[in-house]
Scaffold this active site. Structure first.
Site, mmCIF file in Angstrom:
data_model
loop_
_atom_site.group_PDB
_atom_site.id
_atom_site.type_symbol
_atom_site.label_atom_id
_atom_site.label_comp_id
_atom_site.label_asym_id
_atom_site.label_seq_id
_atom_site.Cartn_x
_atom_site.Cartn_y
_atom_site.Cartn_z
ATOM 1 N N ARG A 1 35.330 48.259 37.322
ATOM 2 C CA ARG A 1 34.727 47.563 36.454
ATOM 3 C C ARG A 1 35.849 46.454 36.068
ATOM 4 O O ARG A 1 36.021 46.088 35.128
ATOM 5 C CB ARG A 1 34.264 48.203 35.218
ATOM 6 C CG ARG A 1 33.025 49.077 35.449
ATOM 7 C CD ARG A 1 31.890 48.443 35.831
ATOM 8 N NE ARG A 1 30.587 49.333 35.974
ATOM 9 C CZ ARG A 1 30.328 49.854 37.203
ATOM 10 N NH1 ARG A 1 31.151 49.507 38.134
ATOM 11 N NH2 ARG A 1 29.356 50.513 37.268
ATOM 12 N N SER B 1 25.616 48.040 29.427
ATOM 13 C CA SER B 1 26.426 49.342 29.134
ATOM 14 C C SER B 1 27.592 48.752 28.080
ATOM 15 O O SER B 1 28.375 47.813 28.622
ATOM 16 C CB SER B 1 27.081 50.023 30.195
ATOM 17 O OG SER B 1 25.946 50.299 30.834
ATOM 18 N N GLU C 1 33.016 48.045 27.646
ATOM 19 C CA GLU C 1 32.708 47.125 28.922
ATOM 20 C C GLU C 1 32.201 45.969 28.521
ATOM 21 O O GLU C 1 32.271 44.794 29.368
ATOM 22 C CB GLU C 1 31.626 47.979 29.606
ATOM 23 C CG GLU C 1 31.290 47.324 30.959
ATOM 24 C CD GLU C 1 30.316 48.139 31.872
ATOM 25 O OE1 GLU C 1 29.707 47.530 32.675
ATOM 26 O OE2 GLU C 1 30.689 49.472 31.687
#
Length: 324
Positions: A183, A232, A302
């Site tokens: 990520r 998310s 995130e």
């Protein structure tokens, strides 16, 4: 709401942007852009017509004017005090294209929805892209965040990125130069992605369709896809699932103001009414604190948080060992 001076910034740019063809919107409301439907004003929003238009604008933009790049607003929380300087939002017309550029290769604009690449791959019997069918947002964000799902990540499919730097120069960045990890990416500082080139492999169309149906079914049954959410909220810590840690800390359904951790999928933060960005970020930091108190694990955001807090309404990030 705290006001920004978009008209003043536009006047300052003056003749330097007189030939720009894209749309410039002073004092642009970001709650109309983000999927959370919350946040303050962008001092000046610019939507370039195409890559050449973007390059022209950047060449005219003074170095001291802050520049913030956003995609479709799916993974983004803009604070209530707004964003100073220029917010760059690529247009679907100029940057939303998707096309075949070789055997098993697809070129997609940065604002192209992730699911459109999956659909293009299906139509052309190219495997390796079904995971994009379940990721909300656009390709530019997927490239930046190394978006992934169902055991696959963007870095496994990306060949090359086309970009423009802060001076308006056109660049090409290889996969190896993107500095990918979970990520995360670390491309050259200040670059703006305009297109990505991806490569898959020849595969059976029925098999690809089955994979996409599985992805869609999973998303529709376990994620709050019809809510005002940013996807998310927290990254999965190594060896753990963020949602399980959140659930075990008693945060499923936790609510602050108009913000709530989804009862359906507790790693999704949702705006259940007229939540402010302050409500949403406060909720996120509360979850981080409770998860750490329960498990000793510190969750990393995130969701990207941008802009300024309103005076007197700052959200202090949780840090272990501090008093909260």
């Amino acid at each position: 709401m705290k006001q920004v001076d978009g008209e003043g910034l536009l006047a300052r740019l003056g003749n330097g942007v007189k030939d720009v063809r894209g749309r410039m919107t002073p004092n642009a409301p970001m709650d109309r852009v983000t999927w959370f439907r919350a946040g303050g004003l962008a001092e000046l929003m610019f939507q370039p017509h195409d890559v050449d238009d973007l390059s022209m604008f950047l060449k005219a933009l003074p170095d001291d004017v802050p520049l913030t790049v956003i995609g479709v607003g799916s993974n983004l929380l803009v604070r209530d005090g707004g964003i100073k300087g220029v917010v760059l939002r690529l247009s679907a017309k100029g940057f939303g294209d998707v096309e075949l550029v070789g055997e098993n290769r697809i070129r997609a604009g940065a604002i192209c929805p992730d699911k459109n690449i999956a659909a293009m791959a299906l139509d052309n019997e190219i495997g390796g892209f079904a995971f994009y069918y379940g990721i909300p947002g656009s390709i530019g964000g997927a490239i930046r965040m190394n978006a992934g799902a169902n055991g696959m990540e963007t870095r496994e499919r990306l060949v090359e990125v086309e970009a423009v730097d802060r001076k308006g120069n056109l660049l090409k960045i290889s996969n190896a130069d993107m500095g990918y990890s979970y990520r995360h990416s670390s491309p050259p500082e200040g670059v703006i992605f305009t297109h990505g080139i991806f490569e898959g492999f020849k595969d059976d169309k029925a098999k690809i369709r089955t994979e996409m149906d599985t992805v869609r079914h999973h998303r529709e049954t376990v994620q709050p896809v019809k809510e005002k959410t940013g996807g998310s909220t927290f990254k999965n810590p190594p060896g753990h699932s963020a949602w399980k840690l959140i659930d075990e800390a008693g945060c499923r359904g936790l609510q602050i103001g108009g913000a709530q951790m989804s009862p359906l999928h507790c790693n999704f933060m949702i705006n259940i009414g007229h939540a402010s960005a302050y409500d949403l970020e406060s909720l996120g930091e509360t979850v981080r604190r409770r998860v750490h108190e329960n498990s000793g694990i510190l969750l990393d955001w995130e969701i990207k948080r941008l802009g300024d807090f309103m005076p007197g309404a700052e959200v202090k990030p949780f840090a272990p060992g501090q008093n909260h």
